[in-house]
Design an enzyme around this catalytic site. Structure first.
Site, PDB file in Angstrom:
ATOM      1  N   LYS A 208     -12.305   7.081  20.794  1.00 10.85           N
ATOM      2  CA  LYS A 208     -12.881   6.317  21.899  1.00 10.85           C
ATOM      3  C   LYS A 208     -11.915   6.249  23.082  1.00 10.85           C
ATOM      4  O   LYS A 208     -12.286   6.511  24.223  1.00 10.85           O
ATOM      5  CB  LYS A 208     -13.252   4.913  21.431  1.00 10.85           C
ATOM      6  CG  LYS A 208     -13.936   4.072  22.508  1.00 10.85           C
ATOM      7  CD  LYS A 208     -14.222   2.660  22.034  1.00 10.85           C
ATOM      8  CE  LYS A 208     -15.316   2.624  21.006  1.00 10.85           C
ATOM      9  NZ  LYS A 208     -15.755   1.241  20.690  1.00 10.85           N
ATOM     10  N   GLU A 214      -2.879   8.916  15.304  1.00 11.36           N
ATOM     11  CA  GLU A 214      -3.127   9.944  14.297  1.00 11.36           C
ATOM     12  C   GLU A 214      -4.022  11.050  14.857  1.00 11.36           C
ATOM     13  O   GLU A 214      -3.752  12.244  14.682  1.00 11.36           O
ATOM     14  CB  GLU A 214      -3.788   9.329  13.053  1.00 11.36           C
ATOM     15  CG  GLU A 214      -2.946   8.292  12.335  1.00 11.36           C
ATOM     16  CD  GLU A 214      -3.242   6.877  12.783  1.00 11.36           C
ATOM     17  OE1 GLU A 214      -2.981   5.945  12.004  1.00 11.36           O
ATOM     18  OE2 GLU A 214      -3.725   6.692  13.925  1.00 11.36           O
ATOM     19  N   GLY A 269     -16.369   1.391  15.406  1.00 14.28           N
ATOM     20  CA  GLY A 269     -16.126   2.685  14.790  1.00 14.28           C
ATOM     21  C   GLY A 269     -16.850   2.878  13.482  1.00 14.28           C
ATOM     22  O   GLY A 269     -17.429   3.942  13.216  1.00 14.28           O
ATOM     23  N   ARG A 270     -16.850   1.858  12.631  1.00 13.15           N
ATOM     24  CA  ARG A 270     -17.478   1.999  11.314  1.00 13.15           C
ATOM     25  C   ARG A 270     -18.998   1.931  11.381  1.00 13.15           C
ATOM     26  O   ARG A 270     -19.674   2.083  10.361  1.00 13.15           O
ATOM     27  CB  ARG A 270     -16.927   0.936  10.364  1.00 13.15           C
ATOM     28  CG  ARG A 270     -17.098  -0.500  10.852  1.00 13.15           C
ATOM     29  CD  ARG A 270     -16.229  -1.442  10.019  1.00 13.15           C
ATOM     30  NE  ARG A 270     -16.253  -2.822  10.489  1.00 13.15           N
ATOM     31  CZ  ARG A 270     -15.506  -3.294  11.477  1.00 13.15           C
ATOM     32  NH1 ARG A 270     -14.695  -2.491  12.141  1.00 13.15           N
ATOM     33  NH2 ARG A 270     -15.568  -4.571  11.813  1.00 13.15           N
ATOM     34  N   GLU A 355     -13.542  -3.533   6.125  1.00  9.95           N
ATOM     35  CA  GLU A 355     -13.053  -3.744   7.478  1.00  9.95           C
ATOM     36  C   GLU A 355     -13.910  -4.786   8.186  1.00  9.95           C
ATOM     37  O   GLU A 355     -13.429  -5.507   9.063  1.00  9.95           O
ATOM     38  CB  GLU A 355     -13.061  -2.425   8.256  1.00  9.95           C
ATOM     39  CG  GLU A 355     -12.209  -2.455   9.523  1.00  9.95           C
ATOM     40  CD  GLU A 355     -11.967  -1.081  10.105  1.00  9.95           C
ATOM     41  OE1 GLU A 355     -10.966  -0.442   9.710  1.00  9.95           O
ATOM     42  OE2 GLU A 355     -12.777  -0.642  10.946  1.00  9.95           O
ATOM     43  N   HIS A 386     -17.073   8.506 -17.239  1.00  9.76           N
ATOM     44  CA  HIS A 386     -16.004   9.049 -18.073  1.00  9.76           C
ATOM     45  C   HIS A 386     -14.638   8.737 -17.473  1.00  9.76           C
ATOM     46  O   HIS A 386     -13.650   9.386 -17.802  1.00  9.76           O
ATOM     47  CB  HIS A 386     -16.197  10.559 -18.233  1.00  9.76           C
ATOM     48  CG  HIS A 386     -17.470  10.899 -18.941  1.00  9.76           C
ATOM     49  ND1 HIS A 386     -17.543  11.059 -20.304  1.00  9.76           N
ATOM     50  CD2 HIS A 386     -18.736  11.070 -18.474  1.00  9.76           C
ATOM     51  CE1 HIS A 386     -18.800  11.335 -20.642  1.00  9.76           C
ATOM     52  NE2 HIS A 386     -19.540  11.346 -19.545  1.00  9.76           N
ATOM     53  N   LYS A 506      -0.091  -0.484  12.939  1.00  8.83           N
ATOM     54  CA  LYS A 506       0.045   0.523  13.993  1.00  8.83           C
ATOM     55  C   LYS A 506       1.189   0.166  14.943  1.00  8.83           C
ATOM     56  O   LYS A 506       1.985   1.026  15.330  1.00  8.83           O
ATOM     57  CB  LYS A 506      -1.256   0.630  14.789  1.00  8.83           C
ATOM     58  CG  LYS A 506      -2.425   1.247  14.047  1.00  8.83           C
ATOM     59  CD  LYS A 506      -3.623   1.337  14.977  1.00  8.83           C
ATOM     60  CE  LYS A 506      -4.818   1.967  14.304  1.00  8.83           C
ATOM     61  NZ  LYS A 506      -5.986   2.054  15.216  1.00  8.83           N
TER      62      LYS A 506
END
Length: 550
Positions: A208, A214, A269-270, A355, A386, A506
């Site tokens: 954005k 990152e 964002g999510r 979040e 399993h 951050k």
């Protein structure tokens, strides 16, 4: 008007009293006393059938939970969201992911701007770009068509696109290869582009602000990789597009402003996989199917907006989550999709749920005195059976589980799908009813094994069943969880749409970064543990450099 503090609400206190009578009751007894329970405690909307009968609730429990929703003004807050009011109070923003999937021709004004019209303008530009890539009309710098698409993002700019691509891979254009880079660990980028030809590769940089550390670290590595292979920075304009709101930084990077797809500060964002962040999804499945996915989102939005609370799938799932977390004391939720295409759904839901609702203060900043967001986790069935199902069946922690199944397979092969689906129903049955000591002994079990074979049962499950996994169904499924998260956040009186907890790490990382790469940094001023770790890291880096010299 500020709502009454949660634990002082009449419905909450009634639920506390009710728990003292229902809390220890077993699902075996509840089903025996109510033979119609399995068909009565169910709801359906937007192609999804929800069987919630195997939760440890009665009609009285459900009635009190609905009372709690009403007392918490859920309908009022839901309407405020759909109307564009600034319900993200800590950031003073609207929360309008629902506008991303409103049909063309509808209108929603926010601060005098028709946001639906803006959304469709971006969707049209995305569709035009997607058609060029998918048809081979878009040519790279050397005149060759694009066959590799690499999405570079992190968090919501990665988890949504990855999940959607994997979920809808059956519908994807198979001559296009899709890779996703998120981790700042160089390995993620290096392995993603290994053996790729830059002349046939398109990068989508999703950020954005165009400043996420990152993402931009990976973006600059992608830029260098492309220029190194093609030998000219002018190639960037034909091999990079951006999903961002910062046109100045995008242009400085070398991306043509005509190839920037925007979105808005009212999209978290999510919650952004159906915005321009979903560009890679549209490239994979095409504009028509992308719009089918949006229609599925919208169908669940409308159900959530209009259905009575007692028949409302997201409301029911959200209230049951409140009951399991705050009254039954369950700290985690397992999500087990019995469809390999949904292998990334649990990871996606981890961000969506944790979040959003991993918060410790109310909307007005008061410390909460009750549990909020549980830990979400999971794995596709039957793999998880399993792995960790042993703990779910016989461990000392009760884990409510969502089991997601489909009546039809997109890849029918012999009896595979019936074998898979039988496990959905069997696991729900086993978790609910378990196996008593009498049952175990009746099977002739050796005495020394009896205690080990007993399973208490009484473990809550939701079973979500649909016909087949389609783009539309995926949209409805994700919207179901989005609105369940909203319901829980409303009851807890927290802001489900900020994420300040992401920021502190951050900030500290940016402070530490220059200290790792320079031995001449002034005296370290962190705590003794952090100082010692940095010093050891420096020493190990120096030793590595010495070995490389040899």
């Amino acid at each position: 008007m500020t709502p009454t503090p949660l634990r002082e609400r009449a419905a909450w206190r009634a639920l506390e009293t009710h728990y003292s009578t229902i809390g220890l009751r077993h699902l075996r007894d509840l089903f025996t006393e109510d033979p119609e329970r399995g068909t009565r405690l169910a709801a359906e909307a937007a192609g999804i059938y929800l069987d919630y009968s195997k939760n440890r609730v009665t009609d009285e429990t459900l009635g009190l939970l609905i009372d709690l929703a009403e007392e918490s003004r859920l309908a009022e807050r839901r309407d405020a969201m759909f109307n564009g009011e600034r319900i993200n109070v800590s950031e003073n923003r609207s929360v309008l992911h629902v506008a991303l999937r409103m049909p063309r021709g509808t209108s929603l004004l926010v601060d005098g701007v028709d946001v639906v019209a803006e959304v469709h303008a971006v969707l049209d530009r995305m569709a035009n770009f997607a058609r060029q890539i998918r048809s081979g009309a878009w040519l790279g710098y050397t005149g060759r068509p694009i066959v590799n698409i690499v999405n570079v993002g992190i968090g919501g700019s990665d988890l949504g696109p990855v999940m959607a691509y994997e979920a809808l891979r059956h519908y994807s254009q198979r001559n296009l290869n899709f890779r996703f880079v998120a981790n700042v660990d160089a390995t993620d980028f290096v392995e993603a582009v290994r053996e790729m030809d830059a002349a046939e590769t398109m990068f989508i940089i999703s950020s954005k602000t165009f400043g996420t550390l990152e993402t931009m670290t990976n973006a600059h590595s992608a830029r260098a990789w492309l220029v190194d292979q093609l030998g000219d920075e002018a190639a960037i304009a034909r091999h990079f597009v951006a999903v961002s709101t910062n046109e100045a930084l995008v242009s400085a990077f070398g991306i043509d402003p005509a190839n920037v797809f925007g979105f808005w500060d009212w999209v978290g964002g999510r919650y952004s996989m159906d915005s321009a962040i979903g560009l890679s999804t549209m490239l994979a499945i095409g504009p028509t199917r992308f719009h089918e996915m949006l229609a599925g989102f919208h169908a669940m939005d409308e159900h959530f907006r209009t259905a009575p609370l007692a028949e409302n799938l997201p409301v029911l799932m959200g209230l049951l989550a409140i009951w399991n977390r705050n009254f039954l004391g369950c700290p985690t939720v397992g999500v087990m999709p019995y469809d390999q295409y949904l292998q990334r759904l649990p990871a996606y839901l981890q961000q969506l749920t944790m979040e959003s609702n991993g918060k410790h203060v109310t909307l007005d900043g008061a410390e909460v005195d009750y549990a909020t967001g549980p830990i979400y986790w999971g794995e596709p069935g039957t793999n998880g059976q399993h792995s960790f199902f042993q703990l779910i069946h016989q461990g000392t922690t009760v884990v409510p589980v969502d089991l997601i199944g489909f009546a039809k397979s997109l890849n029918p092969l012999g009896s595979h799908h019936d074998v898979l689906s039988s496990n959905v129903f069997a696991q729900a049955q086993a978790l609910a009813f378990g196996k008593t000591e009498a049952d175990v002994r009746a099977q002739g079990t050796p005495p020394h094994q009896v205690a080990h074979r007993v399973m208490a049962g009484n473990r809550p499950t939701n079973v979500l069943l649909a016909e087949v996994l389609t783009p539309r169904l995926l949209g409805s499924l994700i919207a179901l969880y989005e609105h369940s998260v909203f319901t829980q956040g409303t009851i807890w009186d927290i802001d489900s749409y900020d994420q300040w907890g992401v920021e502190l790490g951050k900030v500290l990382a940016n402070q530490i970064l220059p200290e790792l790469s320079s031995a001449s940094t002034p005296t370290l001023r962190h705590d003794s543990s952090t100082n010692a770790l940095i010093e050891r890291y420096r020493a190990l880096r120096q030793r590595e450099a010495t070995h490389d010299d040899k």
